[in-house]
Design a protein around this motif. Structure first.
Motif, PDB file in Angstrom:
ATOM      1  N   VAL A 122       1.049  -1.140  -0.053  1.00 49.38           N
ATOM      2  CA  VAL A 122      -0.133   0.105  -0.048  1.00 49.38           C
ATOM      3  C   VAL A 122       0.801   1.297   0.188  1.00 49.38           C
ATOM      4  N   ARG A 123       0.817   2.110  -0.811  1.00 46.57           N
ATOM      5  CA  ARG A 123       1.328   3.354  -1.036  1.00 46.57           C
ATOM      6  C   ARG A 123       0.615   4.499  -1.163  1.00 46.57           C
ATOM      7  N   ASN A 124      -0.446   4.439  -1.752  1.00 47.46           N
ATOM      8  CA  ASN A 124      -1.429   5.553  -1.921  1.00 47.46           C
ATOM      9  C   ASN A 124      -2.803   5.301  -1.584  1.00 47.46           C
ATOM     10  N   VAL A 125      -3.880   6.316  -1.602  1.00 48.43           N
ATOM     11  CA  VAL A 125      -5.219   6.001  -1.673  1.00 48.43           C
ATOM     12  C   VAL A 125      -5.585   5.276  -2.910  1.00 48.43           C
ATOM     13  N   GLN A 126      -6.191   4.527  -2.771  1.00 50.85           N
ATOM     14  CA  GLN A 126      -6.719   3.548  -4.147  1.00 50.85           C
ATOM     15  C   GLN A 126      -8.174   3.303  -3.977  1.00 50.85           C
ATOM     16  N   GLU A 127      -8.851   3.280  -4.891  1.00 53.78           N
ATOM     17  CA  GLU A 127     -10.444   2.746  -4.998  1.00 53.78           C
ATOM     18  C   GLU A 127     -10.490   1.416  -4.386  1.00 53.78           C
ATOM     19  N   GLU A 128      -9.648   0.543  -4.710  1.00 49.28           N
ATOM     20  CA  GLU A 128      -9.722  -0.995  -3.845  1.00 49.28           C
ATOM     21  C   GLU A 128      -9.511  -0.763  -2.608  1.00 49.28           C
ATOM     22  N   TYR A 129      -8.879   0.068  -1.733  1.00 48.95           N
ATOM     23  CA  TYR A 129      -8.820   0.082  -0.342  1.00 48.95           C
ATOM     24  C   TYR A 129     -10.021   0.645   0.049  1.00 48.95           C
ATOM     25  N   LYS A 130     -10.428   1.850  -0.312  1.00 58.59           N
ATOM     26  CA  LYS A 130     -11.515   2.665  -0.136  1.00 58.59           C
ATOM     27  C   LYS A 130     -12.767   1.732  -0.253  1.00 58.59           C
ATOM     28  N   ASN A 131     -12.975   0.763  -1.136  1.00 56.60           N
ATOM     29  CA  ASN A 131     -14.053  -0.222  -1.702  1.00 56.60           C
ATOM     30  C   ASN A 131     -14.083  -1.268  -0.193  1.00 56.60           C
ATOM     31  N   ASP A 132     -12.839  -1.672   0.193  1.00 55.19           N
ATOM     32  CA  ASP A 132     -12.731  -2.421   1.110  1.00 55.19           C
ATOM     33  C   ASP A 132     -13.266  -1.912   2.520  1.00 55.19           C
ATOM     34  N   VAL A 133     -12.925  -0.786   2.971  1.00 54.59           N
ATOM     35  CA  VAL A 133     -13.514  -0.047   3.960  1.00 54.59           C
ATOM     36  C   VAL A 133     -14.847   0.248   3.913  1.00 54.59           C
ATOM     37  N   GLU A 134     -15.318   0.726   2.737  1.00 53.00           N
ATOM     38  CA  GLU A 134     -16.798   0.908   2.510  1.00 53.00           C
ATOM     39  C   GLU A 134     -17.682  -0.252   2.792  1.00 53.00           C
ATOM     40  N   LEU A 135     -17.128  -1.468   2.309  1.00 50.31           N
ATOM     41  CA  LEU A 135     -17.723  -2.755   2.529  1.00 50.31           C
ATOM     42  C   LEU A 135     -17.963  -3.098   3.992  1.00 50.31           C
TER      43      LEU A 135
END
Length: 219
Positions: A122-135
């Motif tokens: 992990v190095r930057n804010v990515q949609e993949e990570y935000k999607n996991d948190v949202e889920l």
């Protein structure tokens, strides 16, 4: 009655698992920094091993489906499809799920308590990570405590960057946490906390750190 490990012990085990993954990868490859190049499931396996060492260790499931997790956490096990439809959740896998450990009477009496997403590199804010948190927010939010057996979710990650990177590790870490906080704030009856983030510097090579972002209900 089952006894589930306390949250802080689980979080410490997650961090210890990633630290052990870092040590092993460095030992096997002589690469001081880039655990991010490790094979898939490398973090997951090491974290699962550390959690398994806990007193009153939970049942640990790797890559459980969201539908199965909901079926094992909602008051009515048949409501998971409606829950997913209502919250716009598509079925997929989550890295780790922790269930209560007890003698089962059937294959349909599991009780899920903790959900986890583990990310490497992990190095930057990515949609993949935000999607996991949202889920995880969607799965954890509720009107009443008894609406779900899920206690909290963890987004744990390993961050590394080279010494030539434009942004340093602290700035990247701050941006990641800020983006996650904004997601949690948009959901009802949830709060978040962060553990880890101690940045290690390797002279003329780069920086790395381990983060554990925790989401839980407030009821």
């Amino acid at each position: 009655m089952s006894v589930f490990p306390i949250k802080n012990d689980v979080i410490n085990a997650v961090i210890a698992g990633i630290e052990n993954a870092k040590r092993n990868y460095t030992f096997w490859t002589s690469d001081e920094l880039y655990l991010s190049y490790a094979p898939p499931k490398f973090l997951t396996i090491h974290v699962a091993q550390e959690i398994g060492k806990l007193a009153n260790a939970p049942e640990i499931f790797i890559d459980a489906t969201i539908s199965d997790i909901l079926r094992c956490s909602l008051p009515n096990r048949t409501d998971f499809r409606d829950f997913m439809k209502k919250n716009y959740i598509m079925d997929r896998l989550l890295c780790l799920t922790l269930d209560e450990r007890f003698t089962h009477k059937s294959d349909n009496d599991s009780v899920s308590r903790v959900i986890m997403s583990l990310k490497n590199g992990v190095r930057n804010v990515q949609e993949e990570y935000k999607n996991d948190v949202e889920l995880m927010c969607k799965m954890l939010q509720r009107d009443k405590k008894e609406d779900s057996t899920l206690d909290y979710g963890i987004f744990a990650f390993y961050l590394d960057i080279s010494s030539s990177a434009r942004k340093n590790a602290q700035e990247r870490l701050d941006n990641i946490i800020e983006s996650f906080d904004s997601i949690v704030a948009s959901h009802k009856n949830l709060k978040s906390s962060f553990k880890g983030g101690s940045i290690k510097k390797i002279e003329k090579v780069g920086e790395w750190c381990i983060g554990c972002y925790v989401i839980e209900h407030t009821l």
